[in-house]
Design a protein around this motif. Structure first.
Motif, mmCIF file in Angstrom:
data_model
loop_
_atom_site.group_PDB
_atom_site.id
_atom_site.type_symbol
_atom_site.label_atom_id
_atom_site.label_comp_id
_atom_site.label_asym_id
_atom_site.label_seq_id
_atom_site.Cartn_x
_atom_site.Cartn_y
_atom_site.Cartn_z
ATOM 1 N N HIS A 87 50.583 26.914 -27.406
ATOM 2 C CA HIS A 87 51.778 27.741 -27.185
ATOM 3 C C HIS A 87 53.056 27.015 -27.606
ATOM 4 N N CYS A 88 52.919 25.860 -28.264
ATOM 5 C CA CYS A 88 54.088 25.007 -28.497
ATOM 6 C C CYS A 88 54.645 25.201 -29.906
ATOM 7 N N ARG A 89 55.878 25.684 -29.977
ATOM 8 C CA ARG A 89 56.489 25.937 -31.288
ATOM 9 C C ARG A 89 56.888 24.638 -31.980
ATOM 10 N N ASP B 199 51.815 13.382 -26.052
ATOM 11 C CA ASP B 199 50.383 13.326 -26.373
ATOM 12 C C ASP B 199 49.890 14.752 -26.645
ATOM 13 N N CYS B 200 50.279 15.279 -27.789
ATOM 14 C CA CYS B 200 50.011 16.693 -28.094
ATOM 15 C C CYS B 200 48.512 16.969 -28.184
ATOM 16 N N GLU B 201 47.772 15.951 -28.623
ATOM 17 C CA GLU B 201 46.331 16.120 -28.787
ATOM 18 C C GLU B 201 45.695 16.587 -27.476
ATOM 19 N N SER B 202 46.112 15.958 -26.353
ATOM 20 C CA SER B 202 45.475 16.324 -25.084
ATOM 21 C C SER B 202 46.337 17.282 -24.250
ATOM 22 N N CYS B 203 47.324 17.883 -24.872
ATOM 23 C CA CYS B 203 48.215 18.781 -24.118
ATOM 24 C C CYS B 203 47.518 20.122 -23.831
ATOM 25 N N PRO B 204 47.509 20.554 -22.577
ATOM 26 C CA PRO B 204 46.792 21.800 -22.236
ATOM 27 C C PRO B 204 47.472 23.053 -22.777
HETATM 28 FE FE1 SF4 Z 1 53.149 18.227 -27.595
HETATM 29 FE FE2 SF4 Z 1 54.272 20.596 -27.277
HETATM 30 FE FE3 SF4 Z 1 52.463 19.749 -25.522
HETATM 31 FE FE4 SF4 Z 1 54.863 18.628 -25.602
HETATM 32 S S1 SF4 Z 1 54.393 20.762 -25.069
HETATM 33 S S2 SF4 Z 1 52.913 17.541 -25.486
HETATM 34 S S3 SF4 Z 1 55.314 18.691 -27.781
HETATM 35 S S4 SF4 Z 1 52.110 20.173 -27.656
#
Ligand code: SF4
Length: 373
Positions: free
Chosen positions: A209-211, A200-205
């Motif tokens: 920072h996510c490549r 759930d990338c939309e709500s990811c805190p």
């Molecule tokens: Fe998405 Fe990256 Fe967060 Fe995982 S770490 S939920 S892949 S944004």
């Protein structure tokens, strides 16, 4: 990540964890004993399945001394149904090591914890950081997936290079204070947001920072592991009653359900096995009955005659899909007696005693069947 990005990453993650953390029984404590039990139970097992086992186990063995003093059979009985029983046997051995070699005090330090039976690098890091707030990194299934995505690491995370990369990342992101809470937050994010199939990338805190997300690869990283193919096997067991008691046998150390009790049971050679999905033809059933007679003689030293089919069931253990055929069995009058070692592994059990013994999962089901006879 540079120092500033790392600071933002940590702040975002911990603020999210304060809001979103699930209230799990093992998170309400810093007691290393409770944390250790939960971590061993959670290996290969879901949180939902573990909670009732964890509570029952702690009610019965509230301290490491209680566990060390228990009989292995009692420990296995409480573990019954969780599977991967070597975890329970190692837990019991490790409790004795803590009592005998560490005066009942849980050792501190990843290296010393790692020496305990059944405690791997991850579990040692989890106990050290959750219980003692040591700055010990962790990599387990959920964090492995999370780190791969954060790093955009598309190669095999299980390879030696993959493991080096991920453990190094786990160490680099850890703050010097609150390492335990930070590790919990990483695991929670992997378990509840950065899930295997639908992150759930939309709500990811930490999405900033996510490549993997930046490259649109969050569904492709990490590569799904190749699952071993499932193998069909047929087992045959005998339900043998004598004077109102049923013959059970304790599985040996080299067997799949080591330490658990079961109706005497063998794996059938393909030539003796009724086809795994097919009909039980008369000829195949007869071959299976002869095989179970020989198997019972080999395992218990007792001569039996296998009769009609009593029950059959199917179950899956790791990569094996097992069809179990259970035949009625009757002791033949004979001069042959079990040897001392065979006798030590068999027990004639009254149905009222079934509940006290640790049984294999299918042994428990067969026990319920014979209780109705
Ligand atoms: Fe998405 Fe990256 Fe967060 Fe995982 S770490 S939920 S892949 S944004």
């Amino acid at each position: 990540m540079d120092a500033e990005e790392l600071r933002r990453f940590r702040r975002s993650l911990l603020a999210w964890y304060d809001r979103a953390a699930r209230d799990l029984p093992w998170r309400r404590t810093h007691d290393p004993y409770r944390i250790w039990i939960s971590e061993i139970m959670l290996q290969q097992t879901t949180v939902v399945a573990v909670i009732p086992y964890f509570e029952r186990f702690l009610a019965r063995f509230p301290t490491v001394q209680d566990l060390a003093q228990a009989e292995e059979e009692q420990v296995l009985r409480l573990w019954e149904g969780l599977g991967y029983y070597s975890r329970a046997r190692n837990l019991h051995r490790a409790a004795r090591v803590v009592v005998e070699q560490h005066a009942g005090e849980f050792p501190r330090g990843v290296e010393t914890l790692h020496d305990l039976p059944g405690v791997g690098r991850y579990t040692a890091g989890a106990i050290a950081s959750f219980a003692f707030d040591e700055r010990a990194p962790i990599v387990e299934a959920n964090t492995q997936r999370l780190y791969c995505r954060l790093l955009g690491y598309a190669s095999d995370p299980k390879s030696a290079e993959g493991q080096r990369t991920l453990w190094q990342f786990a160490e680099d992101v850890l703050p010097s204070k609150q390492a335990g809470r930070f590790n919990q937050a990483l695991m929670e994010l992997g378990a509840t947001v950065c899930t295997p199939k639908s992150p759930d990338c939309e709500s990811c805190p930490v999405k900033a920072h996510c490549r993997a997300l930046a490259a649109g690869l969050q569904h492709a990283i990490p590569k799904p592991a190749v699952r071993p193919e499932t193998t069909d096997v047929t087992h045959a067991a005998a339900a043998i009653r004598h004077d109102g008691r049923w013959l059970l046998r304790q599985c040996g150390a080299e067997e799949r359900w080591a330490g658990l009790w079961d109706f005497p049971r063998i794996e059938l050679a393909p030539a003796d096995a009724p086809h795994s999905k097919g009909a039980l033809t008369a000829a195949r059933t007869l071959r299976a009955r002869r095989a179970v007679e020989q198997g019972v003689a080999r395992l218990t030293g007792l001569s039996i005659e296998a009769g009609d089919l009593l029950h059959q069931l199917r179950h899956t253990v790791t990569r094996y899909r097992i069809r179990l055929l259970c035949f009625h069995g009757a002791i033949r009058a004979t001069d042959v007696a079990p040897t001392a070692s065979e006798e030590a592994r068999i027990r004639w059990v009254h149905p009222d005693e079934f509940s006290a013994l640790p049984l294999s999962m299918t042994g428990r089901k067969l026990a319920e069947v014979v209780q109705g006879l």
